[in-house]
Design an enzyme around this catalytic site. Structure first.
Site, PDB file in Angstrom:
ATOM      1  N   LYS A 140       5.516   3.970  17.105  1.00  0.00           N
ATOM      2  CA  LYS A 140       5.490   2.853  16.146  1.00  0.00           C
ATOM      3  C   LYS A 140       6.701   2.960  15.236  1.00  0.00           C
ATOM      4  CE  LYS A 140       2.540   0.362  12.896  1.00  0.00           C
ATOM      5  NZ  LYS A 140       1.164   0.189  12.419  1.00  0.00           N
ATOM      6  N   ASN A 162       5.846  -1.318  11.389  1.00  0.00           N
ATOM      7  CA  ASN A 162       5.078  -0.852  10.234  1.00  0.00           C
ATOM      8  C   ASN A 162       5.449  -1.716   9.004  1.00  0.00           C
ATOM      9  OD1 ASN A 162       3.516   0.906   8.543  1.00  0.00           O
ATOM     10  ND2 ASN A 162       3.854   2.525  10.047  1.00  0.00           N
ATOM     11  N   ASN A 184       0.824  -1.212   0.000  1.00  0.00           N
ATOM     12  CA  ASN A 184       0.000   0.000   0.000  1.00  0.00           C
ATOM     13  C   ASN A 184       0.851   1.252   0.000  1.00  0.00           C
ATOM     14  OD1 ASN A 184      -0.509   1.943   2.515  1.00  0.00           O
ATOM     15  ND2 ASN A 184       0.195  -0.034   3.307  1.00  0.00           N
ATOM     16  N   TYR A 224      -3.609  -6.990  10.513  1.00  0.00           N
ATOM     17  CA  TYR A 224      -4.302  -6.293   9.425  1.00  0.00           C
ATOM     18  C   TYR A 224      -4.387  -7.240   8.227  1.00  0.00           C
ATOM     19  CZ  TYR A 224      -5.637  -2.471   6.228  1.00  0.00           C
ATOM     20  OH  TYR A 224      -6.284  -1.672   5.330  1.00  0.00           O
ATOM     21  N   ASN A 227       4.929   6.157   3.300  1.00  0.00           N
ATOM     22  CA  ASN A 227       4.155   6.797   2.227  1.00  0.00           C
ATOM     23  C   ASN A 227       3.957   8.297   2.349  1.00  0.00           C
ATOM     24  OD1 ASN A 227       3.763   4.295   0.932  1.00  0.00           O
ATOM     25  ND2 ASN A 227       2.217   3.777   2.451  1.00  0.00           N
ATOM     26  N   THR A 228       4.538   8.910   3.363  1.00  0.00           N
ATOM     27  CA  THR A 228       4.532  10.371   3.454  1.00  0.00           C
ATOM     28  C   THR A 228       5.974  10.828   3.275  1.00  0.00           C
ATOM     29  OG1 THR A 228       2.595  10.462   4.880  1.00  0.00           O
ATOM     30  CG2 THR A 228       4.095  12.339   4.993  1.00  0.00           C
ATOM     31  N   PHE A 274      -1.684   8.315   4.116  1.00  0.00           N
ATOM     32  CA  PHE A 274      -2.498   8.954   5.173  1.00  0.00           C
ATOM     33  C   PHE A 274      -3.733   9.658   4.612  1.00  0.00           C
ATOM     34  CE2 PHE A 274       1.387   9.667   8.223  1.00  0.00           C
ATOM     35  CZ  PHE A 274       1.385   8.328   8.555  1.00  0.00           C
ATOM     36  N   GLY A 293       1.979  -8.301   5.619  1.00  0.00           N
ATOM     37  CA  GLY A 293       1.520  -9.690   5.493  1.00  0.00           C
ATOM     38  C   GLY A 293       2.676 -10.660   5.561  1.00  0.00           C
ATOM     39  N   SER A 350       5.568   5.392   8.656  1.00  0.00           N
ATOM     40  CA  SER A 350       4.932   5.070   7.383  1.00  0.00           C
ATOM     41  C   SER A 350       5.878   5.421   6.241  1.00  0.00           C
ATOM     42  CB  SER A 350       3.635   5.875   7.218  1.00  0.00           C
ATOM     43  OG  SER A 350       3.252   5.838   5.860  1.00  0.00           O
TER      44      SER A 350
HETATM   45  C1  LIG Z   1      -3.734  -0.425   3.570  1.00  0.00           C
HETATM   46  C2  LIG Z   1      -2.892  -0.225   4.792  1.00  0.00           C
HETATM   47  C3  LIG Z   1      -2.900   1.005   5.431  1.00  0.00           C
HETATM   48  C4  LIG Z   1      -2.118   1.203   6.582  1.00  0.00           C
HETATM   49  N1  LIG Z   1      -2.159   2.403   7.219  1.00  0.00           N
HETATM   50  C5  LIG Z   1      -1.430   2.586   8.359  1.00  0.00           C
HETATM   51  C6  LIG Z   1      -1.493   3.808   9.072  1.00  0.00           C
HETATM   52  O1  LIG Z   1      -2.246   4.719   8.725  1.00  0.00           O
HETATM   53  N2  LIG Z   1      -0.705   3.945  10.188  1.00  0.00           N
HETATM   54  C7  LIG Z   1       0.132   2.933  10.606  1.00  0.00           C
HETATM   55  O2  LIG Z   1       0.823   3.078  11.620  1.00  0.00           O
HETATM   56  N3  LIG Z   1       0.190   1.756   9.962  1.00  0.00           N
HETATM   57  C8  LIG Z   1      -0.573   1.563   8.862  1.00  0.00           C
HETATM   58  N4  LIG Z   1      -0.507   0.365   8.204  1.00  0.00           N
HETATM   59  C9  LIG Z   1       0.426  -0.666   8.703  1.00  0.00           C
HETATM   60  C10 LIG Z   1      -0.260  -1.679   9.638  1.00  0.00           C
HETATM   61  O3  LIG Z   1      -0.785  -1.055  10.781  1.00  0.00           O
HETATM   62  C11 LIG Z   1       0.739  -2.761  10.065  1.00  0.00           C
HETATM   63  O4  LIG Z   1       1.778  -2.171  10.820  1.00  0.00           O
HETATM   64  C12 LIG Z   1       1.364  -3.490   8.874  1.00  0.00           C
HETATM   65  O5  LIG Z   1       0.409  -3.676   7.848  1.00  0.00           O
HETATM   66  C13 LIG Z   1       1.918  -4.843   9.270  1.00  0.00           C
HETATM   67  O6  LIG Z   1       0.905  -5.673   9.805  1.00  0.00           O
HETATM   68  P1  LIG Z   1       0.172  -6.818   8.900  1.00  0.00           P
HETATM   69  O7  LIG Z   1       1.261  -7.611   8.248  1.00  0.00           O
HETATM   70  O8  LIG Z   1      -0.653  -7.598   9.881  1.00  0.00           O
HETATM   71  O9  LIG Z   1      -0.651  -6.094   7.922  1.00  0.00           O
HETATM   72  C14 LIG Z   1      -1.298   0.148   7.071  1.00  0.00           C
HETATM   73  C15 LIG Z   1      -1.307  -1.099   6.414  1.00  0.00           C
HETATM   74  C16 LIG Z   1      -2.091  -1.303   5.300  1.00  0.00           C
HETATM   75  C17 LIG Z   1      -2.059  -2.656   4.631  1.00  0.00           C
END
Ligand SMILES: Cc1cc2nc3c(=O)[nH]c(=O)nc-3n(C[C@H](O)[C@H](O)[C@H](O)COP(=O)(O)O)c2cc1C
Length: 353
Positions: A217, A246, A119, A315, A186-187, A123, A265, A184
């Site tokens: 985080k 993250n 992704n 997630y 992405n910013t 934000f 994932g 993150s």
């Molecule tokens: C679509 C998407 C949006 C996310 N947005 C945020 C976010 O706004 N802030 C944040 O700290 N992490 C964000 N994450 C990261 C998740 O909170 C998590 O740290 C990361 O996906 C690893 O966990 P997972 O493997 O269970 O997905 C996002 C992840 C995904 C897939």
């Protein structure tokens, strides 16, 4: 029933663009939570209540250790639904002071063979005022609610601290914990703030504004020693805990990955665990540790817990396995407790250290 339902729904959801699937699943969940017998049905399908799962940390009571990771409920539109799906806590956001659209679409991709998402959301969110108004109607929610705090893309890095302080001032009293998110990918420039001086400054400015715990985080994309140093700086500056990790920008982990955004994932599991282990080696017992990244089974959740995680978050695993994952993890954790002869999850925390 959820074991039958999600395998049926998933192919249809996966026909949609990931963001459309997210919107459809969220609308269905919102409708179910509001339907006359919806909450009772959801609760009986998805919740597993057992006192052995309870966790007491951050000065809060968590009914079980499995939480929703940040990014799914960016705008606090599903606050009442999360306890009905059996989550022990939910982290909302990231929220930024002003609304912003995020990066141009498409900005989320599935890599189904690797049960991975990529992704580059950036934000996208409705901003502080809208989220505050929703939480005024829905908080408290029956489980601890965290808010993940982000900086607006167009806020200069020199003014970044004031974005976090504005958010805490605006949302204080409407959640149970805050998370400073400077991890993150992405910013533009955000990860540049992952340095000890900024961490000391931002916690120094934020902590006097709230009684709620404030956590950091972190990203998985630096040398473990560097990440541990940042965590130590946060704890020294008064952080109540660390959330690791993250998403990663190590695209080599995923064949066919795009060259932007962050991977989550399955491909993140080992990287995230290694970073968590390095952090726990230094900070277990000194602060509260929350593990996230590629957790999609009770075995993986158990591994994080015995290596020092008080709580875990999911997630991407929920996208591939369905919301029944939360109950399955909790049921599997109870089995592990029995097999190992350990009375409670709280006692299992750090047992391997
Ligand atoms: C679509 C998407 C949006 C996310 N947005 C945020 C976010 O706004 N802030 C944040 O700290 N992490 C964000 N994450 C990261 C998740 O909170 C998590 O740290 C990361 O996906 C690893 O966990 P997972 O493997 O269970 O997905 C996002 C992840 C995904 C897939």
């Amino acid at each position: 029933m959820h074991r039958l339902l999600y395998p049926l729904l998933k192919p249809a959801l996966f026909q949609l663009e990931p963001e459309q699937a997210h919107a459809a699943a969220s609308a269905a969940l919102r409708a179910a939570a509001l339907a006359p017998f919806g909450p009772a049905i959801l609760r009986s399908e998805f919740c597993l209540a057992d006192p052995r799962l309870a966790v007491d940390c951050l000065g809060l009571q968590f009914p079980n250790p499995v939480g929703l990771a940040a990014g799914y409920d960016k705008n606090a539109t599903l606050v009442r639904a999360w306890p009905l799906l059996g989550f022990g806590h939910a982290e909302l956001g990231a929220v930024t002071p002003r609304p912003q659209p995020g990066n141009p679409k498409p900005r989320v991709y599935r890599h189904p063979a690797q049960e991975t998402l990529q992704n580059a959301m950036g934000f996208n969110n409705d901003g502080l005022d809208a989220v505050r108004a929703r939480l005024q109607r829905t908080y408290p929610a029956g489980i601890p609610i965290g808010i993940n705090l982000g900086k607006n893309k167009d806020t200069p890095e020199a003014d970044a601290v004031s974005d976090y302080t504005k958010l805490i001032q605006g949302l204080d009293g409407l959640c149970d914990y805050f998370v400073i998110n400077i991890s993150s990918p992405n910013t533009p420039g955000l990860r540049g703030l992952l340095n000890e001086a900024f961490i000391a400054e931002v916690f120094g400015a934020c902590l006097p504004l709230t009684q709620a715990p404030v956590l950091l985080k972190v990203s998985p994309d630096a040398e473990p020693d560097t990440i541990v140093g940042l965590c130590r700086a946060a704890v020294d500056a008064g952080a109540a805990g660390i959330i690791a990790t993250n998403t990663t920008v190590d695209y080599a982990l995923c064949p066919g990955a795009k060259d932007f955004g962050g991977l989550s994932g399955r491909v993140l599991t080992e990287r995230s665990f290694a970073v968590f282990q390095a952090i726990a080696a230094e900070l277990y017992g000194k602060t509260t540790l929350i593990s996230v990244g590629g957790i999609d089974s009770a075995d993986e959740a158990w591994r994080r817990i015995v290596h020092g995680a008080s709580l875990v978050q999911v997630y991407t695993g929920m996208i591939y396995k369905g919301p029944g994952l939360v109950r399955d993890i909790n049921a599997g954790l109870l089995e592990r407790l029995e097999a190992e002869g350990i009375a409670t999850i709280q006692e299992a925390t750090g047992a391997a250290l």
